[in-house]
Design a protein around this motif. Sequence first.
Motif, short mmCIF file in Angstrom:
data_model
loop_
_atom_site.label_atom_id
_atom_site.label_comp_id
_atom_site.label_asym_id
_atom_site.label_seq_id
_atom_site.Cartn_x
_atom_site.Cartn_y
_atom_site.Cartn_z
N UNK A 6 0.87 -1.18 0.00
CA UNK A 6 0.00 0.00 0.00
C UNK A 6 0.90 1.23 0.00
N UNK A 7 0.87 1.99 -1.07
CA UNK A 7 1.70 3.17 -1.17
C UNK A 7 0.90 4.38 -1.62
N UNK A 8 1.60 5.46 -1.84
CA UNK A 8 0.95 6.70 -2.29
C UNK A 8 0.49 6.60 -3.75
N UNK A 9 1.25 5.85 -4.56
CA UNK A 9 1.00 5.77 -6.00
C UNK A 9 0.34 4.48 -6.47
N UNK A 10 0.49 3.41 -5.69
CA UNK A 10 0.02 2.09 -6.14
C UNK A 10 -0.30 1.21 -4.95
N UNK A 11 -1.24 0.30 -5.18
CA UNK A 11 -1.47 -0.76 -4.20
C UNK A 11 -1.43 -2.09 -4.94
N UNK A 12 -1.06 -3.12 -4.20
CA UNK A 12 -1.05 -4.47 -4.76
C UNK A 12 -1.76 -5.36 -3.76
N UNK A 13 -2.66 -6.19 -4.26
CA UNK A 13 -3.36 -7.11 -3.36
C UNK A 13 -3.48 -8.48 -4.00
N UNK A 14 -3.74 -9.47 -3.16
CA UNK A 14 -3.79 -10.86 -3.57
C UNK A 14 -5.15 -11.44 -3.28
N UNK A 15 -5.70 -12.14 -4.26
CA UNK A 15 -6.96 -12.86 -4.10
C UNK A 15 -6.64 -14.34 -4.36
N UNK A 16 -6.58 -15.15 -3.29
CA UNK A 16 -6.23 -16.57 -3.47
C UNK A 16 -7.39 -17.40 -3.99
N UNK A 17 -7.04 -18.48 -4.69
CA UNK A 17 -8.02 -19.45 -5.17
C UNK A 17 -7.31 -20.80 -5.26
N UNK A 18 -7.96 -21.77 -5.83
CA UNK A 18 -7.42 -23.12 -5.79
C UNK A 18 -6.66 -23.61 -7.00
N UNK A 19 -6.48 -22.82 -8.04
CA UNK A 19 -5.83 -23.32 -9.25
C UNK A 19 -4.31 -23.23 -9.14
N UNK A 66 8.85 -1.11 -5.83
CA UNK A 66 8.73 -1.69 -4.48
C UNK A 66 7.53 -2.63 -4.40
N UNK A 67 6.43 -2.22 -5.02
CA UNK A 67 5.23 -3.06 -5.04
C UNK A 67 5.49 -4.35 -5.80
N UNK A 68 6.17 -4.24 -6.93
CA UNK A 68 6.50 -5.42 -7.74
C UNK A 68 7.43 -6.34 -6.95
N UNK A 69 8.39 -5.78 -6.25
CA UNK A 69 9.32 -6.58 -5.44
C UNK A 69 8.57 -7.33 -4.33
N UNK A 70 7.58 -6.68 -3.73
CA UNK A 70 6.79 -7.33 -2.67
C UNK A 70 6.01 -8.51 -3.22
N UNK A 71 5.43 -8.35 -4.39
CA UNK A 71 4.68 -9.45 -5.02
C UNK A 71 5.65 -10.56 -5.45
N UNK A 72 6.78 -10.18 -6.01
CA UNK A 72 7.77 -11.18 -6.44
C UNK A 72 8.21 -12.03 -5.25
N UNK A 73 8.42 -11.41 -4.11
CA UNK A 73 8.81 -12.13 -2.89
C UNK A 73 7.75 -13.14 -2.49
N UNK A 74 6.48 -12.73 -2.55
CA UNK A 74 5.37 -13.65 -2.24
C UNK A 74 5.30 -14.79 -3.23
N UNK A 75 5.47 -14.49 -4.51
CA UNK A 75 5.42 -15.53 -5.54
C UNK A 75 6.50 -16.60 -5.32
N UNK A 76 7.65 -16.18 -4.83
CA UNK A 76 8.76 -17.11 -4.61
C UNK A 76 8.41 -18.19 -3.58
#
Length: 163
Positions: A6-19, A66-76
């Motif tokens: 969550x930042x001033x310019x962008x937010x990134x969120x995750x919606x989990x599912x089963x695939x 920074x937002x992309x890095x946070x998502x990349x870390x989660x994906x790993x």
Amino acid sequence: MEIIFQGKEVEAFYVPAGTDTCVITFSSKGTRKGGFGEKLLTKFGFSAYHFVAKRDHWWQPSEVKDAVAAVKLRLASQSFKQIVGYGTSMGGHGVALFSATLGLSRMVLLSPQVSVDSQRYPFERRWENELSDLVYENDDIPGCISATGECLILIDPFMHIDR
């Protein structure tokens, strides 16, 4: 839904599912709420990370990295068999721009813009006035697009600028 960044310019969120496929979206011009295709992806059971711009900045502010890095870390830490990028216009630009960084195996780009920087691309003047204060820090799609991911680009053949 889980907020990842969550930042001033962008937010990134995750919606989990089963695939075993994850879709990563970037919002299009003028979109401020919800992820691009979020309802559709949820309906069909796809896990998804959504990047939502808080203004039309074409993914240029340094905070986006920074937002992309946070998502990349989660994906790993996750075990998706494939990661697909999905976006239109400004969102397609974001998908292409961060496709290599995010390790996308596929991209679906709907009328994406290569750049809106009229200094680099003199024919691109559609948003010149509203983007006059934009600093282009990260605008090299040819240098950033995934060399290994499949890319499907859909355009409107009746729209002159798309041809």
